[in-house]
Design an enzyme around this catalytic site. Sequence first.
Site, mmCIF file in Angstrom:
data_model
loop_
_atom_site.group_PDB
_atom_site.id
_atom_site.type_symbol
_atom_site.label_atom_id
_atom_site.label_comp_id
_atom_site.label_asym_id
_atom_site.label_seq_id
_atom_site.Cartn_x
_atom_site.Cartn_y
_atom_site.Cartn_z
ATOM 1 C CE LYS A 139 -1.904 1.724 3.686
ATOM 2 N NZ LYS A 139 -2.712 1.961 4.897
ATOM 3 C CG ASP A 157 -7.384 3.765 2.706
ATOM 4 O OD1 ASP A 157 -8.338 3.414 1.962
ATOM 5 O OD2 ASP A 157 -7.329 4.903 3.203
#
Length: 229
Positions: A139, A157
């Site tokens: 991420k 997220d």
Amino acid sequence: MTTAPKTTAPRKRAPRQSALTAAEIERFFAALQAETPEPKGELDYVNPYTLLVAVVLSAQATDKGVNRATGPLFKVADTPEKMVALGEEKVREAIKTIGLFNTKAKNVIALSRQLIDHYGSEVPQRRDALETLPGVGRKTANVVLNIAFGQPTIAVDTHLFRVSNRSGLAPGKTPLAVETKLEKLVPLPYRLHAHHWLILHGRYVCIARKPRCPVCVVRDVCKYPDKPL
């Protein structure tokens, strides 16, 4: 002698990529684009290196909280060399208001050293290289590639994960599953800003406990079954 007819095992159906049609997906992103033509991340930074540090620090922390800590920090340490010279103890003191600050301070110093030793103090522009840095996962790498280098990556997220599943846009049981689906589903003209739009939508509209469906710009195509009237 008769033989029993051959039976074939039923084929497993491929998981459906989206509950939305292609036309609905186009309308979904067109609406988000119309609402926010040029979305921006909410972390403060001055260059790719400080962006990388800010994203590492943002794990399990709010962007506002990270910005309060990094404002003074980046004034004195905006390169890997300056951060290493500052030292772990002073970094730890600077970010002590952020969760997991002890581990994060170690990671910031370690990744800075690694950038100096292996990448000429430059932030690499490849996901696999970024993921070798301490404290950097997929991420984080995707955020840096997207914001710093303009690559059409999708950083999943908790907000983006919720929006993708709740709306039916790209349902998946893991962040990677959602990311993989979105890479296939998001029309190319929207790919660069897709993760920003979805994150901001989840942060401010499609919130966890009580989504603000009455003001949602994608309400007409969203498949969430519990939308209030």
